[in-house]
Motif scaffolding. Structure first.
Motif, PDB file in Angstrom:
ATOM      1  N   GLY A  20       0.771  -1.231   0.000  1.00  0.00           N
ATOM      2  CA  GLY A  20       0.000   0.000   0.000  1.00  0.00           C
ATOM      3  C   GLY A  20       0.805   1.285   0.000  1.00  0.00           C
ATOM      4  O   GLY A  20       0.231   2.362   0.177  1.00  0.00           O
ATOM      5  N   THR A  21       2.114   1.204  -0.200  1.00  0.00           N
ATOM      6  CA  THR A  21       2.933   2.410  -0.278  1.00  0.00           C
ATOM      7  C   THR A  21       4.077   2.152  -1.245  1.00  0.00           C
ATOM      8  O   THR A  21       4.183   1.073  -1.830  1.00  0.00           O
ATOM      9  CB  THR A  21       3.455   2.820   1.112  1.00  0.00           C
ATOM     10  N   THR A  22       4.933   3.149  -1.444  1.00  0.00           N
ATOM     11  CA  THR A  22       6.101   3.002  -2.308  1.00  0.00           C
ATOM     12  C   THR A  22       7.329   3.458  -1.538  1.00  0.00           C
ATOM     13  O   THR A  22       7.344   4.548  -0.955  1.00  0.00           O
ATOM     14  CB  THR A  22       5.952   3.821  -3.601  1.00  0.00           C
ATOM     15  N   LEU A  23       8.356   2.615  -1.522  1.00  0.00           N
ATOM     16  CA  LEU A  23       9.547   2.863  -0.725  1.00  0.00           C
ATOM     17  C   LEU A  23      10.774   3.042  -1.609  1.00  0.00           C
ATOM     18  O   LEU A  23      10.911   2.410  -2.657  1.00  0.00           O
ATOM     19  CB  LEU A  23       9.789   1.706   0.249  1.00  0.00           C
ATOM     20  N   PHE A  24      11.658   3.894  -1.145  1.00  0.00           N
ATOM     21  CA  PHE A  24      12.976   4.111  -1.750  1.00  0.00           C
ATOM     22  C   PHE A  24      13.948   3.111  -1.143  1.00  0.00           C
ATOM     23  O   PHE A  24      13.993   2.937   0.068  1.00  0.00           O
ATOM     24  CB  PHE A  24      13.421   5.543  -1.450  1.00  0.00           C
ATOM     25  N   ILE A  25      14.745   2.453  -1.989  1.00  0.00           N
ATOM     26  CA  ILE A  25      15.690   1.439  -1.515  1.00  0.00           C
ATOM     27  C   ILE A  25      17.004   1.586  -2.265  1.00  0.00           C
ATOM     28  O   ILE A  25      17.025   1.861  -3.462  1.00  0.00           O
ATOM     29  CB  ILE A  25      15.156   0.008  -1.755  1.00  0.00           C
ATOM     30  N   ALA A  26      18.110   1.411  -1.564  1.00  0.00           N
ATOM     31  CA  ALA A  26      19.423   1.254  -2.178  1.00  0.00           C
ATOM     32  C   ALA A  26      19.857  -0.194  -1.978  1.00  0.00           C
ATOM     33  O   ALA A  26      19.732  -0.736  -0.878  1.00  0.00           O
ATOM     34  CB  ALA A  26      20.434   2.210  -1.561  1.00  0.00           C
ATOM     35  N   VAL A  27      20.378  -0.813  -3.037  1.00  0.00           N
ATOM     36  CA  VAL A  27      20.777  -2.216  -2.994  1.00  0.00           C
ATOM     37  C   VAL A  27      22.157  -2.352  -3.615  1.00  0.00           C
ATOM     38  O   VAL A  27      22.423  -1.812  -4.697  1.00  0.00           O
ATOM     39  CB  VAL A  27      19.795  -3.118  -3.766  1.00  0.00           C
ATOM     40  N   GLY A  28      23.047  -3.099  -2.939  1.00  0.00           N
ATOM     41  CA  GLY A  28      24.371  -3.319  -3.492  1.00  0.00           C
ATOM     42  C   GLY A  28      25.047  -4.514  -2.861  1.00  0.00           C
ATOM     43  O   GLY A  28      24.619  -5.012  -1.820  1.00  0.00           O
ATOM     44  N   GLY A  29      26.122  -4.965  -3.496  1.00  0.00           N
ATOM     45  CA  GLY A  29      26.893  -6.068  -2.959  1.00  0.00           C
ATOM     46  C   GLY A  29      26.391  -7.408  -3.425  1.00  0.00           C
ATOM     47  O   GLY A  29      25.504  -7.517  -4.287  1.00  0.00           O
ATOM     48  N   SER A  30      26.957  -8.465  -2.850  1.00  0.00           N
ATOM     49  CA  SER A  30      26.557  -9.830  -3.175  1.00  0.00           C
ATOM     50  C   SER A  30      26.802 -10.708  -1.963  1.00  0.00           C
ATOM     51  O   SER A  30      27.600 -10.378  -1.088  1.00  0.00           O
ATOM     52  CB  SER A  30      27.345 -10.353  -4.377  1.00  0.00           C
ATOM     53  N   GLY A  31      26.096 -11.822  -1.935  1.00  0.00           N
ATOM     54  CA  GLY A  31      26.211 -12.729  -0.810  1.00  0.00           C
ATOM     55  C   GLY A  31      24.925 -12.773  -0.013  1.00  0.00           C
ATOM     56  O   GLY A  31      23.860 -12.345  -0.489  1.00  0.00           O
ATOM     57  N   PRO A  32      24.971 -13.289   1.219  1.00  0.00           N
ATOM     58  CA  PRO A  32      23.770 -13.346   2.063  1.00  0.00           C
ATOM     59  C   PRO A  32      23.153 -11.961   2.240  1.00  0.00           C
ATOM     60  O   PRO A  32      23.853 -10.947   2.237  1.00  0.00           O
ATOM     61  CB  PRO A  32      24.309 -13.886   3.396  1.00  0.00           C
ATOM     62  N   VAL A  33      21.846 -11.935   2.404  1.00  0.00           N
ATOM     63  CA  VAL A  33      21.122 -10.660   2.455  1.00  0.00           C
ATOM     64  C   VAL A  33      21.208 -10.046   3.848  1.00  0.00           C
ATOM     65  O   VAL A  33      20.967 -10.707   4.860  1.00  0.00           O
ATOM     66  CB  VAL A  33      19.651 -10.864   2.054  1.00  0.00           C
ATOM     67  N   LEU A  34      21.525  -8.753   3.876  1.00  0.00           N
ATOM     68  CA  LEU A  34      21.582  -7.966   5.108  1.00  0.00           C
ATOM     69  C   LEU A  34      20.743  -6.712   4.900  1.00  0.00           C
ATOM     70  O   LEU A  34      21.054  -5.879   4.045  1.00  0.00           O
ATOM     71  CB  LEU A  34      23.027  -7.583   5.431  1.00  0.00           C
ATOM     72  N   VAL A  35      19.660  -6.589   5.655  1.00  0.00           N
ATOM     73  CA  VAL A  35      18.758  -5.438   5.572  1.00  0.00           C
ATOM     74  C   VAL A  35      19.097  -4.477   6.705  1.00  0.00           C
ATOM     75  O   VAL A  35      19.181  -4.884   7.870  1.00  0.00           O
ATOM     76  CB  VAL A  35      17.286  -5.876   5.666  1.00  0.00           C
ATOM     77  N   LEU A  36      19.270  -3.195   6.383  1.00  0.00           N
ATOM     78  CA  LEU A  36      19.629  -2.166   7.364  1.00  0.00           C
ATOM     79  C   LEU A  36      18.481  -1.171   7.482  1.00  0.00           C
ATOM     80  O   LEU A  36      18.090  -0.540   6.494  1.00  0.00           O
ATOM     81  CB  LEU A  36      20.902  -1.434   6.926  1.00  0.00           C
ATOM     82  N   LEU A  37      17.939  -1.014   8.688  1.00  0.00           N
ATOM     83  CA  LEU A  37      16.778  -0.153   8.930  1.00  0.00           C
ATOM     84  C   LEU A  37      17.175   1.007   9.837  1.00  0.00           C
ATOM     85  O   LEU A  37      17.630   0.806  10.956  1.00  0.00           O
ATOM     86  CB  LEU A  37      15.652  -0.961   9.577  1.00  0.00           C
ATOM     87  N   HIS A  38      16.970   2.213   9.338  1.00  0.00           N
ATOM     88  CA  HIS A  38      17.402   3.429  10.034  1.00  0.00           C
ATOM     89  C   HIS A  38      16.429   3.850  11.125  1.00  0.00           C
ATOM     90  O   HIS A  38      15.302   3.359  11.222  1.00  0.00           O
ATOM     91  CB  HIS A  38      17.556   4.575   9.027  1.00  0.00           C
ATOM     92  N   GLY A  39      16.877   4.807  11.933  1.00  0.00           N
ATOM     93  CA  GLY A  39      16.045   5.359  12.991  1.00  0.00           C
ATOM     94  C   GLY A  39      15.495   6.727  12.649  1.00  0.00           C
ATOM     95  O   GLY A  39      15.536   7.185  11.508  1.00  0.00           O
ATOM     96  N   TRP A  40      14.971   7.405  13.670  1.00  0.00           N
ATOM     97  CA  TRP A  40      14.399   8.750  13.545  1.00  0.00           C
ATOM     98  C   TRP A  40      15.257   9.705  14.352  1.00  0.00           C
ATOM     99  O   TRP A  40      15.700   9.345  15.455  1.00  0.00           O
ATOM    100  CB  TRP A  40      12.963   8.759  14.097  1.00  0.00           C
TER     101      TRP A  40
END
Length: 285
Positions: A20-40
């Protein structure tokens, strides 16, 4: 100022419609997936100093949470369990299969915890950085009658925070970031970029919406974690300001918990990116 002028080389920018929304994402690198979630009050820019090194070993996925940065700012949907569904939609669209590692800081840690509690099979390892956690002590910490932190209740109030912060974004960002970090961490352009990301009442509202669901988030966490501890290994990172508070709150709810205290203030990945990268890669190894 471009919303993406900070993106490290070899990272791709995407905009993904999900939940229900649209998000901006940066993706790079290779290998196992690591998701980084920022704060406020930050954006995905918060991870810029660690993204290149982490991308040498991992596929690094770095979104702006809904309501922040270059992502859309819907009226609703800011509960942390719903934002976990945002993240699941991103990974599906990117064709990245799990289980994955997720690291969250501050508000991002709340989303990461909800994701791990709600969908434990999604998460191989969980990293929570310097956060008070809904349902696990946050409510007590925000009780001003007992000397708690005033800003949580204030930010949860509809409309008023936007009205008072409007026109004072850079002043607030500068004062807050300076007080909560080691001297010299943030350059003037960093502060200006974060202030710009929250300038204007609608951008401010998108940020404050993350606070306006905290009581509901606490109820969700207690229901999810009662008699069902987190099964994946968890790393809780505190700071010189907070010590082991995050780890202490998690201790009854994690089967495998490691605690580290960073030699920094609140903004660990920006204050000491080498330390954060080292501790993270050691934990993942």
């Amino acid at each position: 100022m471009s919303t993406s002028d900070w993106i490290p080389q070899n990272f791709e920018i995407r905009r993904i419609a999900t939940n229900g929304t649209t998000l901006f994402i940066a993706v790079g690198g290779s290998g196992p997936v690591l998701v980084l979630l920022h704060g406020w009050p930050q954006t995905s820019r918060a991870w810029a100093r660690v993204m290149p090194a982490l991308a040498e070993k991992y596929t690094v996925v770095v979104p702006d949470l809904r309501g922040t940065g270059a992502s859309d700012r819907p009226e609703t949907g800011y509960t942390k369990t719903n934002q976990a569904r945002d993240m699941r939609g991103i990974l599906k669209e990117l064709a990245l299969t799990g289980p994955v590692t997720v690291a969250g800081h501050d508000i991002g840690a709340m989303v990461a915890l909800a994701w791990a509690a709600c969908y434990p099979d999604d998460i191989a390892r969980l990293i929570l950085v310097d956060a008070l956690l809904p349902g696990l002590g946050l409510e007590e910490a925000m009780n001003v009658a007992e000397g708690g932190m005033w800003h949580f209740g204030f930010f949860m109030t509809p409309h008023i925070p936007e009205m008072l912060f409007d026109g004072h974004e850079l002043e607030f960002i500068t004062a807050t970031f300076t007080a909560m970090s080691d001297p010299g961490t943030f350059r003037p352009d960093d502060l200006a970029a974060y202030a710009d990301a929250y300038t204007g009442r609608d951008r401010l509202r998108g940020g404050f919406e993350h606070y306006r669901t905290l009581l509901e988030d606490g109820r969700d966490n207690r229901a999810l974690l009662t008699d069902r501890p987190l099964p994946m290994p968890v790393l809780a990172i505190g700071t010189t300001h907070s010590g082991t508070a995050t780890a202490d709150a998690l201790s009854p709810h994690a089967k495998s918990l490691r605690s580290e205290v960073a030699p920094t203030g609140h903004f660990v990945a920006e204050e000491d990116p080498r330390w954060f990268t080292k501790v993270t890669t050691e934990f993942l190894a």
